[in-house]
Design an enzyme around this catalytic site. Sequence first.
Site, PDB file in Angstrom:
ATOM      1  N   HIS A  22       8.523   7.846  14.919  1.00 40.34           N
ATOM      2  CA  HIS A  22       8.655   6.671  14.056  1.00 40.34           C
ATOM      3  C   HIS A  22      10.054   6.654  13.413  1.00 40.34           C
ATOM      4  O   HIS A  22      10.755   5.638  13.448  1.00 40.34           O
ATOM      5  CB  HIS A  22       7.550   6.705  12.991  1.00 40.34           C
ATOM      6  CG  HIS A  22       7.737   5.716  11.884  1.00 40.34           C
ATOM      7  ND1 HIS A  22       7.046   4.531  11.827  1.00 40.34           N
ATOM      8  CD2 HIS A  22       8.533   5.740  10.793  1.00 40.34           C
ATOM      9  CE1 HIS A  22       7.425   3.864  10.739  1.00 40.34           C
ATOM     10  NE2 HIS A  22       8.326   4.581  10.088  1.00 40.34           N
ATOM     11  N   GLU A  23      10.461   7.801  12.847  1.00 39.68           N
ATOM     12  CA  GLU A  23      11.778   7.872  12.196  1.00 39.68           C
ATOM     13  C   GLU A  23      12.896   7.658  13.216  1.00 39.68           C
ATOM     14  O   GLU A  23      13.912   7.030  12.916  1.00 39.68           O
ATOM     15  CB  GLU A  23      11.972   9.214  11.480  1.00 39.68           C
ATOM     16  CG  GLU A  23      10.930   9.525  10.396  1.00 39.68           C
ATOM     17  CD  GLU A  23      10.795   8.431   9.358  1.00 39.68           C
ATOM     18  OE1 GLU A  23      11.782   7.727   9.092  1.00 39.68           O
ATOM     19  OE2 GLU A  23       9.685   8.260   8.819  1.00 39.68           O
TER      20      GLU A  23
ATOM     21  N   HIS B  53      13.530   4.054  13.700  1.00 45.94           N
ATOM     22  CA  HIS B  53      14.464   3.479  12.720  1.00 45.94           C
ATOM     23  C   HIS B  53      15.899   3.793  13.109  1.00 45.94           C
ATOM     24  O   HIS B  53      16.786   2.955  13.020  1.00 45.94           O
ATOM     25  CB  HIS B  53      14.224   4.101  11.337  1.00 45.94           C
ATOM     26  CG  HIS B  53      12.985   3.604  10.655  1.00 45.94           C
ATOM     27  ND1 HIS B  53      12.710   2.275  10.475  1.00 45.94           N
ATOM     28  CD2 HIS B  53      11.961   4.281  10.067  1.00 45.94           C
ATOM     29  CE1 HIS B  53      11.565   2.148   9.818  1.00 45.94           C
ATOM     30  NE2 HIS B  53      11.088   3.354   9.571  1.00 45.94           N
TER      31      HIS B  53
HETATM   32 ZN   LIG Z   1       9.494   4.070   8.487  1.00 49.77          ZN
END
Ligand SMILES: [Zn+2]
Length: 421
Positions: A278-279, A282
């Site tokens: 998830h990170e 980003h």
């Molecule tokens: Zn996030």
Amino acid sequence: MIKKWALRAIVAYILFGIAMYAYLFYLADTSIPAALKGTKADPATFLNARELMLTEEYSKIRNLMFFLATPYEWLFYYLILIFGVSAVFERWANVTTRFFALRSAIYLFWLSIASFIIMFPLSYLSYTISKSYNISTQVFSSWMKDKVIEYWVDYAMMLVIVTVLYALMRKFKKRWWLAAWVLSIPFSIFMMFIQPVLIDPLYNDFYPLKDKQLEAKILEMADAASIPAEHVYEVDMSNKTNSLNAYVTGVGSNSRIVLWDTTLERLTDEEILFIMAHEMGHYVEKHIYIGIAGYILLTFVGLWLTAKLMERWVNRRGKAWKVEKMTNLSSLPAFLLITSVLLFAASPLTNWVSRHQETRADTYAIKMTHDKEAGVKTFQSLTKAGLSQVNPPYLVKIFRYGHPTMLERIRMIDEYKIKGK
Ligand SMILES: [Zn+2]
């Protein structure tokens, strides 16, 4: 006259507080939609009765604190302005020295001390509540130490901003806001650049991942996403909180992914890898840079509006507050009040953009890990650890949630169809 205005402001604040209390505790519907009952997004399937009760109770209190704290700050700026206290602080600064930078240092010292004292009861209350629900694990001395560091970091930053801002107001009578905007761009990028290396370490210890086996798995994944390996950090948070978190921070050579040690201790490797993916989402989609661009745009509109409102307001009422003209330091509470109101008004928009990016990062994580189950489990664990409300009231969502609600996140993952599977 001034007493009348003060009374009106205080009454308005109290009425607002009562209305928010009624809304958050009695009127808003936070139950799970019938269609989702019994699914993985329904907290009744992964929390016990006591946790369910605590989650609702704790979230309601936190939400109320949030909606009380912001206008409480506005009330402080307003009262300090109209009762001429700000003008007194400026007089104290002016009798001490002729040097402008020193005057702003003294004025700002008094203003920030007053603000610290006035805001202290609320932040202490918030700390004790968090502690009584076993979210915060921080001892008072450590909490207080953080507060003191925060005070001086804010003070130093404000000193630079305020000194430059008022110098610009004196130099450019009409277009000071434009000059301020131009300077705010390199300043904010510089602040973001030093944040992970100079500011964050003042509060916590950052180091490379301790679990080397896990690190190897993460690096393998980072490699697949072409993220330089040295950009993954662990931070010591377990002596401060029981909740879990991970985030992306910094820009350029200082950009990094940070995992709280609580996250590493309490989640399985699969769940941690899902969070990392998830990170990385980003990181790969450059959300920080999109954020900076949006911020620059918002600052432009915000400073222009602030200039318009502040000029009009100080010209009309300044005399009564003993603030002779806008270029006097004592007009600062008006500037802070207006910018804070504008920021709050813009938060539904900024939160909406952020929620959109979060959903994209979640999708990225599913595609990268092909592990929907780990995703669902992760968000269930996050809900449990932070006692988060799965389905918050609408106003809470639009003003407070930079992430989709847990209900939305778990449902999205659960219903996502992985191609080819
Ligand atoms: Zn996030």
